[in-house]
Design a protein around this motif. Sequence first.
Motif, PDB file in Angstrom:
ATOM      1  N   SER A 148       7.857   2.320 -27.884  1.00 54.59           N
ATOM      2  CA  SER A 148       6.609   2.953 -28.322  1.00 54.59           C
ATOM      3  C   SER A 148       6.813   3.546 -29.708  1.00 54.59           C
ATOM      4  O   SER A 148       7.956   3.719 -30.166  1.00 54.59           O
ATOM      5  N   ALA A 149       5.696   3.883 -30.353  1.00 56.69           N
ATOM      6  CA  ALA A 149       5.790   4.523 -31.667  1.00 56.69           C
ATOM      7  C   ALA A 149       6.412   5.908 -31.536  1.00 56.69           C
ATOM      8  O   ALA A 149       7.207   6.331 -32.383  1.00 56.69           O
ATOM      9  N   THR A 150       6.067   6.613 -30.470  1.00 60.12           N
ATOM     10  CA  THR A 150       6.636   7.945 -30.239  1.00 60.12           C
ATOM     11  C   THR A 150       8.155   7.879 -30.153  1.00 60.12           C
ATOM     12  O   THR A 150       8.872   8.680 -30.770  1.00 60.12           O
ATOM     13  N   ALA A 151       8.649   6.903 -29.427  1.00 59.48           N
ATOM     14  CA  ALA A 151      10.099   6.761 -29.240  1.00 59.48           C
ATOM     15  C   ALA A 151      10.809   6.458 -30.552  1.00 59.48           C
ATOM     16  O   ALA A 151      11.948   6.883 -30.757  1.00 59.48           O
ATOM     17  N   ILE A 152      10.139   5.753 -31.433  1.00 58.68           N
ATOM     18  CA  ILE A 152      10.744   5.441 -32.744  1.00 58.68           C
ATOM     19  C   ILE A 152      10.995   6.724 -33.521  1.00 58.68           C
ATOM     20  O   ILE A 152      12.082   6.962 -34.055  1.00 58.68           O
ATOM     21  N   PHE A 153       9.970   7.570 -33.581  1.00 58.44           N
ATOM     22  CA  PHE A 153      10.086   8.814 -34.363  1.00 58.44           C
ATOM     23  C   PHE A 153      11.037   9.807 -33.707  1.00 58.44           C
ATOM     24  O   PHE A 153      11.609  10.669 -34.382  1.00 58.44           O
ATOM     25  N   GLU A 154      11.199   9.708 -32.405  1.00 57.42           N
ATOM     26  CA  GLU A 154      12.089  10.643 -31.709  1.00 57.42           C
ATOM     27  C   GLU A 154      13.539  10.161 -31.681  1.00 57.42           C
ATOM     28  O   GLU A 154      14.434  10.934 -31.349  1.00 57.42           O
ATOM     29  N   GLU A 155      13.754   8.896 -32.031  1.00 57.06           N
ATOM     30  CA  GLU A 155      15.117   8.355 -32.009  1.00 57.06           C
ATOM     31  C   GLU A 155      15.938   8.895 -33.180  1.00 57.06           C
ATOM     32  O   GLU A 155      15.423   9.199 -34.249  1.00 57.06           O
ATOM     33  N   LYS A 156      17.226   9.031 -32.969  1.00 64.31           N
ATOM     34  CA  LYS A 156      18.119   9.496 -34.037  1.00 64.31           C
ATOM     35  C   LYS A 156      18.248   8.419 -35.114  1.00 64.31           C
ATOM     36  O   LYS A 156      18.292   7.221 -34.825  1.00 64.31           O
ATOM     37  N   ALA A 157      18.334   8.859 -36.364  1.00 66.55           N
ATOM     38  CA  ALA A 157      18.347   7.940 -37.502  1.00 66.55           C
ATOM     39  C   ALA A 157      19.512   6.959 -37.429  1.00 66.55           C
ATOM     40  O   ALA A 157      19.356   5.768 -37.742  1.00 66.55           O
ATOM     41  N   HIS A 158      20.678   7.425 -37.018  1.00 71.03           N
ATOM     42  CA  HIS A 158      21.849   6.535 -37.016  1.00 71.03           C
ATOM     43  C   HIS A 158      21.697   5.423 -35.976  1.00 71.03           C
ATOM     44  O   HIS A 158      22.264   4.336 -36.127  1.00 71.03           O
ATOM     45  N   LEU A 159      20.897   5.685 -34.910  1.00 76.38           N
ATOM     46  CA  LEU A 159      20.642   4.638 -33.914  1.00 76.38           C
ATOM     47  C   LEU A 159      19.556   3.672 -34.395  1.00 76.38           C
ATOM     48  O   LEU A 159      19.656   2.457 -34.181  1.00 76.38           O
ATOM     49  N   LEU A 160      18.550   4.216 -35.064  1.00 80.46           N
ATOM     50  CA  LEU A 160      17.507   3.353 -35.628  1.00 80.46           C
ATOM     51  C   LEU A 160      18.103   2.389 -36.645  1.00 80.46           C
ATOM     52  O   LEU A 160      17.706   1.223 -36.728  1.00 80.46           O
ATOM     53  N   SER A 161      19.044   2.877 -37.425  1.00 75.18           N
ATOM     54  CA  SER A 161      19.621   2.068 -38.498  1.00 75.18           C
ATOM     55  C   SER A 161      20.337   0.825 -37.981  1.00 75.18           C
ATOM     56  O   SER A 161      20.529  -0.144 -38.723  1.00 75.18           O
ATOM     57  N   GLY A 218      17.406  -5.425 -39.196  1.00 74.83           N
ATOM     58  CA  GLY A 218      16.414  -5.361 -40.259  1.00 74.83           C
ATOM     59  C   GLY A 218      16.071  -3.962 -40.723  1.00 74.83           C
ATOM     60  O   GLY A 218      15.327  -3.793 -41.695  1.00 74.83           O
ATOM     61  N   VAL A 219      16.594  -2.932 -40.037  1.00 75.08           N
ATOM     62  CA  VAL A 219      16.204  -1.550 -40.375  1.00 75.08           C
ATOM     63  C   VAL A 219      17.140  -0.955 -41.428  1.00 75.08           C
ATOM     64  O   VAL A 219      16.757  -0.758 -42.581  1.00 75.08           O
ATOM     65  N   GLY A 220      18.363  -0.655 -41.061  1.00 75.71           N
ATOM     66  CA  GLY A 220      19.303  -0.072 -42.020  1.00 75.71           C
ATOM     67  C   GLY A 220      19.094   1.411 -42.234  1.00 75.71           C
ATOM     68  O   GLY A 220      18.108   2.005 -41.767  1.00 75.71           O
ATOM     69  N   GLU A 221      20.018   2.037 -42.959  1.00 77.76           N
ATOM     70  CA  GLU A 221      20.010   3.493 -43.119  1.00 77.76           C
ATOM     71  C   GLU A 221      18.807   4.006 -43.888  1.00 77.76           C
ATOM     72  O   GLU A 221      18.214   5.020 -43.523  1.00 77.76           O
ATOM     73  N   GLU A 222      18.450   3.343 -44.982  1.00 79.80           N
ATOM     74  CA  GLU A 222      17.368   3.847 -45.831  1.00 79.80           C
ATOM     75  C   GLU A 222      16.037   3.878 -45.079  1.00 79.80           C
ATOM     76  O   GLU A 222      15.309   4.863 -45.138  1.00 79.80           O
ATOM     77  N   ARG A 223      15.728   2.817 -44.362  1.00 78.51           N
ATOM     78  CA  ARG A 223      14.485   2.797 -43.588  1.00 78.51           C
ATOM     79  C   ARG A 223      14.539   3.828 -42.457  1.00 78.51           C
ATOM     80  O   ARG A 223      13.542   4.494 -42.167  1.00 78.51           O
ATOM     81  N   ALA A 224      15.667   3.942 -41.805  1.00 77.02           N
ATOM     82  CA  ALA A 224      15.799   4.878 -40.684  1.00 77.02           C
ATOM     83  C   ALA A 224      15.565   6.313 -41.141  1.00 77.02           C
ATOM     84  O   ALA A 224      14.896   7.106 -40.459  1.00 77.02           O
ATOM     85  N   LYS A 225      16.087   6.677 -42.309  1.00 76.87           N
ATOM     86  CA  LYS A 225      15.919   8.037 -42.813  1.00 76.87           C
ATOM     87  C   LYS A 225      14.472   8.335 -43.202  1.00 76.87           C
ATOM     88  O   LYS A 225      14.041   9.485 -43.188  1.00 76.87           O
ATOM     89  N   ALA A 226      13.723   7.287 -43.550  1.00 73.95           N
ATOM     90  CA  ALA A 226      12.332   7.483 -43.976  1.00 73.95           C
ATOM     91  C   ALA A 226      11.470   8.073 -42.864  1.00 73.95           C
ATOM     92  O   ALA A 226      10.451   8.724 -43.137  1.00 73.95           O
ATOM     93  N   PHE A 227      11.875   7.878 -41.606  1.00 75.42           N
ATOM     94  CA  PHE A 227      11.106   8.418 -40.483  1.00 75.42           C
ATOM     95  C   PHE A 227      11.247   9.940 -40.375  1.00 75.42           C
ATOM     96  O   PHE A 227      10.477  10.584 -39.671  1.00 75.42           O
ATOM     97  N   GLN A 228      12.211  10.515 -41.063  1.00 80.62           N
ATOM     98  CA  GLN A 228      12.454  11.954 -40.959  1.00 80.62           C
ATOM     99  C   GLN A 228      11.629  12.773 -41.950  1.00 80.62           C
ATOM    100  O   GLN A 228      11.643  13.995 -41.893  1.00 80.62           O
ATOM    101  N   LYS A 229      10.914  12.102 -42.845  1.00 81.02           N
ATOM    102  CA  LYS A 229      10.116  12.831 -43.842  1.00 81.02           C
ATOM    103  C   LYS A 229       8.909  13.487 -43.181  1.00 81.02           C
ATOM    104  O   LYS A 229       8.109  12.829 -42.525  1.00 81.02           O
TER     105      LYS A 229
END
Length: 365
Positions: free
Chosen positions: A32-45, A49-60
């Motif tokens: 879900s979209a909620t789960a994406i924003f609640e996931e830790k950046a290092h796991l999203l990365s 296709g995601v990577g660190e830069e995209r993962a950190k963008a969710f924290q803004k």
Amino acid sequence: MDEDENLYRLGLCFVDLIGPIIARTLVNYCGSATAIFEEKAHLLSKIPGVGEERAKAFQKSSVLIRAQKEMEFCFENDIRILFFTEEVYPRRLLHCSDAPVLLFSKGKIDLNPNHAVAVVGTRSQSNYGKVITEKLVDEWAVFKPQIISGLALGIDTTAHRAALKNELETVAVLGHSLDLAYPFQNKNLFTEIAESGALISEFPSGTKPDAPNFPRRNRIVAGMTDATVVVEAAQKGGALITGQLASSYQRDVFAVPGRVNDAKSAGCLNLIKNNEAIVLTTPQDVPEVLGWQTEGSEPVRQMQLPVDLSTEEAGIISALRSGSMQVDELGSTLGRPISQLFALLTQLELKGIVRSRPGKKYELA
């Protein structure tokens, strides 16, 4: 729908470096979209296709602040938010790899009609193009198709107006946000379509009609329909792009031929010459190829099948009883590789049981 989930869905529109393909990948991995924003950046990365830069963008923090403003805007202006996992989302778009994850819609009509056809063409339409467009929509009215176009001047406008005149549903896909009626000459038409059809956009409020937005708009026009009809198109332009996109999506494309020395027909003639479009010479070409039927029309004759069918052939016939299917869709339904399907379909064609149609479609004979 959980209000927080809607907020996070909107948030996906405002995260830097996240396009529709990556966004869908994230939803599929996280659920879900909620789960994406609640996931830790290092796991999203670590998601492909995601990577660190995209993962950190969710924290803004600015992302969800902007999403909250957009949600309030949609509520105040009676705009629906259509997410790609919902049944109200246009299902035909789901077969396009670059389809938006989220659409904004103003209007109450169902975006999953039985029949949907795009009618597009040049902004500088000729009288010939105008008359042809009106004739096409008039003749199709008995089948009640949804007419989809881009609200541009010229052929698009004629198609929308012809649909309204025939009391058909019409959808205008915009290259800007729903808080702007553009072009200004179509302000009244904009309002009419919002009241009796639907306005669609992937762009959040405040998005201007900048040039790069229109090719993105065109892919939605092509993807929401069973077929695209190009009435008049120059050598370059949006109508030609829409036709080419529809062809790339394995949808049927029709082009109205014109004089060989007419610049407004150059794009149509090229589509035909390059085998990207079927020559349209009569309005009935479209319903015949697409297999449209009216209420009260004669039922399809039951065919007598030979007894020497293989299990694989019988499976294909069973799948096609629901209607014509593209070979990719048939392969997905049956779980068989395309190369194997083509061989089986060829055998069934030789037996007179199935027939091929433009756009890599097959149907029972």
